[in-house]
Scaffold this active site. Structure first.
Site, PDB file in Angstrom:
ATOM      1  N   ASP A 163      12.783  49.811  47.095  1.00 39.97           N
ATOM      2  CA  ASP A 163      13.688  50.716  47.580  1.00 39.97           C
ATOM      3  C   ASP A 163      14.792  50.634  48.224  1.00 39.97           C
ATOM      4  OD1 ASP A 163      14.252  53.358  47.433  1.00 39.97           O
ATOM      5  OD2 ASP A 163      12.020  54.214  48.006  1.00 39.97           O
ATOM      6  N   GLU A 196      17.481  51.780  43.547  1.00 41.64           N
ATOM      7  CA  GLU A 196      18.821  52.098  44.467  1.00 41.64           C
ATOM      8  C   GLU A 196      19.340  53.362  44.011  1.00 41.64           C
ATOM      9  OE1 GLU A 196      21.084  51.728  42.102  1.00 41.64           O
ATOM     10  OE2 GLU A 196      22.402  50.856  43.469  1.00 41.64           O
ATOM     11  N   TRP A 197      18.880  54.176  43.135  1.00 42.42           N
ATOM     12  CA  TRP A 197      18.916  55.510  43.042  1.00 42.42           C
ATOM     13  C   TRP A 197      20.416  55.727  42.089  1.00 42.42           C
ATOM     14  CZ3 TRP A 197      19.064  55.340  48.892  1.00 42.42           C
ATOM     15  CH2 TRP A 197      17.655  55.355  49.331  1.00 42.42           C
ATOM     16  N   GLY A 198      20.845  54.515  41.601  1.00 42.93           N
ATOM     17  CA  GLY A 198      22.176  54.467  40.645  1.00 42.93           C
ATOM     18  C   GLY A 198      23.208  54.321  41.511  1.00 42.93           C
ATOM     19  N   ASP A 218      15.687  61.130  43.413  1.00 42.77           N
ATOM     20  CA  ASP A 218      14.445  61.238  43.132  1.00 42.77           C
ATOM     21  C   ASP A 218      14.306  62.730  42.127  1.00 42.77           C
ATOM     22  OD1 ASP A 218      13.688  59.418  44.745  1.00 42.77           O
ATOM     23  OD2 ASP A 218      12.858  60.351  46.043  1.00 42.77           O
TER      24      ASP A 218
HETATM   25  C1  GLA Z   1      12.510  57.139  47.785  1.00 38.56           C
HETATM   26  C2  GLA Z   1      12.254  56.940  46.346  1.00 38.56           C
HETATM   27  C3  GLA Z   1      10.904  57.490  45.818  1.00 38.56           C
HETATM   28  C4  GLA Z   1       9.892  57.111  46.716  1.00 38.56           C
HETATM   29  C5  GLA Z   1      10.233  57.401  48.173  1.00 38.56           C
HETATM   30  C6  GLA Z   1       9.162  56.904  48.902  1.00 38.56           C
HETATM   31  O1  GLA Z   1      12.862  58.559  47.731  1.00 38.56           O
HETATM   32  O2  GLA Z   1      13.553  57.138  45.510  1.00 38.56           O
HETATM   33  O3  GLA Z   1      10.561  57.431  44.425  1.00 38.56           O
HETATM   34  O4  GLA Z   1       9.619  55.640  46.235  1.00 38.56           O
HETATM   35  O5  GLA Z   1      11.346  56.650  48.462  1.00 38.56           O
HETATM   36  O6  GLA Z   1       9.357  57.045  50.353  1.00 38.56           O
END
Ligand code: GLA
Length: 406
Positions: A163, A196-198, A218
């Site tokens: 993450d 890393e969410w793109g 998310d």
């Molecule tokens: C981030 C990630 C999620 C999850 C949470 C855990 O938000 O994008 O998928 O792993 O952390 O805290």
């Protein structure tokens, strides 16, 4: 759900980090990855992850139950394989810096748990973070990458979700490359799931560094909308329309885990969610309580025909070939000349929809067999188009097999 302090911290921090322009990242020299990437995912990975349903409430008892349920429910036989513990399994580091599982929640230790999961014919995954802390405020791997990777290998870890919380101005490519190198030198084949969410163009470097990469923030269990930094299923889908360009064997864009069975969407909406994730060639990572699945949840998650689309060996993801307001047509080429088609209706009322051969890139005179992947109905000698009434928020999904040689 209770809003804890760390969550609040993360909520405040994440938009700031995401908003950092690329040049605000630390200058860096990316390490050279000497060892080749192990080719572990010729088709999108299938498994289960604790986060969507259980958040920080993880324990060895839960993980054993879920592994048992993956087998007993038929999920394993349907292709699900990885059991991944997300955030909050970590507690601290010992005097030598070795990462320690929470001893109250995992009293038998990670090695014993991994052994148990393996004894069920499944694979075992863990979560860490490239920052000093995970998003849940537990110790992250920054500065401990090689030590952690060796520890994971000793425990028998097969998958690392990595993450991006608390990474400040760190360069994402460089940070993930360090962990990739550490994993490749650990002596064990470990999938690297980049999360890393793109935010730093992971499609550019993710294919070399890892096996899958998150493309967005998310998901949460809703048809659409926004909650903190999480967004609904259709919002995630919209952000993934162009990612077919980057998908292929051992390199999968990841639109985040499934919410099927978690209760925030209707059965029809969950069928759409599952169908569309299969069209995207997305990782199929269930995020529900497998020990308490109702019949619809099990039917959706174990639909072999839809899973076969996701797992098609050609590894080409679907394109959205038509969008008229709420009405969409998605097509995905499959091995051997078959085509998967989804008619998707986002509107509030059922609509008669159709997709003709030109739209599906089939010869005008093609005669095909159509299999409806949700009803199971097979029709032979179909010409011209596929059509039908698509329920509100629902899909019609077919596998089309040409009958005449082209
Ligand atoms: C981030 C990630 C999620 C999850 C949470 C855990 O938000 O994008 O998928 O792993 O952390 O805290």
């Amino acid at each position: 759900m209770k809003t804890t302090l760390w969550r609040l911290g993360a909520v405040l921090l994440m938009p700031l980090l995401a908003a950092l322009p690329a040049q605000a990242q630390q200058p860096h020299e990316t390490l050279k990855l000497d060892a080749p990437k192990p080719q572990l995912l010729p088709t999108p990975p299938m498994g289960w992850n604790s986060w969507n349903k259980f958040k920080c409430d993880v324990s060895e008892k839960l993980i054993r139950e879920q592994a048992d349920a993956m087998v007993a429910s038929g999920m394993r036989d349907a292709g699900y394989k990885y059991i991944v513990i997300d955030d909050c399994w970590q507690k601290s580091r010992d005097a030598d810096g070795n990462i320690q599982a929470d001893p109250e929640r995992f009293p038998s230790g990670m090695k014993a748990l991994a052994d148990y999961v393996h004894s069920k014919g499944l694979k075992f995954g863990l979560y860490s973070d490239a920052g000093a802390l995970t998003c849940g405020g537990r110790p992250g791997s920054a500065g401990h990458e090689f030590q952690d990777a060796r520890q994971y290998a000793k425990w028998g870890v097969d998958w690392l979700k990595y993450d991006w919380c608390y990474t400040g101005p760190r360069n994402a490519e460089a940070a993930y490359t360090i962990m990739a190198k550490a994993l490749r030198e650990s002596g064990r084949d470990i999938v690297l799931s980049i999360c890393e969410w793109g935010t730093h163009q992971p499609q550019r470097w993710g294919p070399d560094v890892g096996h899958l990469w998150r493309t967005t923030g998310d998901i949460f269990d809703a048809w659409e909308g926004k909650k903190d930094w999480s967004i609904g299923m259709t919002n995630i889908l919209d952000l993934n329309v162009d990612n077919w360009r980057y998908a292929g064997p051992n390199r999968w864009p990841d639109p985040d885990m499934l919410e099927v069975g978690n209760g925030g969407m209707t059965v029809t909406e969950y069928e759409s969610h599952f169908s569309l994730w299969a069209m995207l060639a997305a990782p199929l990572v269930a995020g529900n309580d497998m020990a308490k699945m109702d019949a619809d949840t099990r039917r959706i998650l174990t639909n072999k025909d839809v899973i076969a689309v996701d797992q098609d060996p050609l590894g080409q993801a679907a394109r959205r070939v038509r969008k008229d307001g709420d009405l969409e047509v998605w097509t995905r080429p499959l091995q051997g000349g078959d085509v998967a088609v989804v008619l998707f209706n986002r509107g509030a009322k059922a609509v008669d929809m159709a997709a003709d051969w030109a739209l599906l890139n089939l010869p005008a005179d093609a005669r095909v067999q159509t299999r409806n992947l949700w009803s199971g109905e097979v029709r032979k000698g179909v010409t011209g188009r596929v059509a039908g009434s698509v329920p509100s928020h629902g899909v019609l999904m077919w596998r089309i097999t040409p009958e005449l040689a082209r």
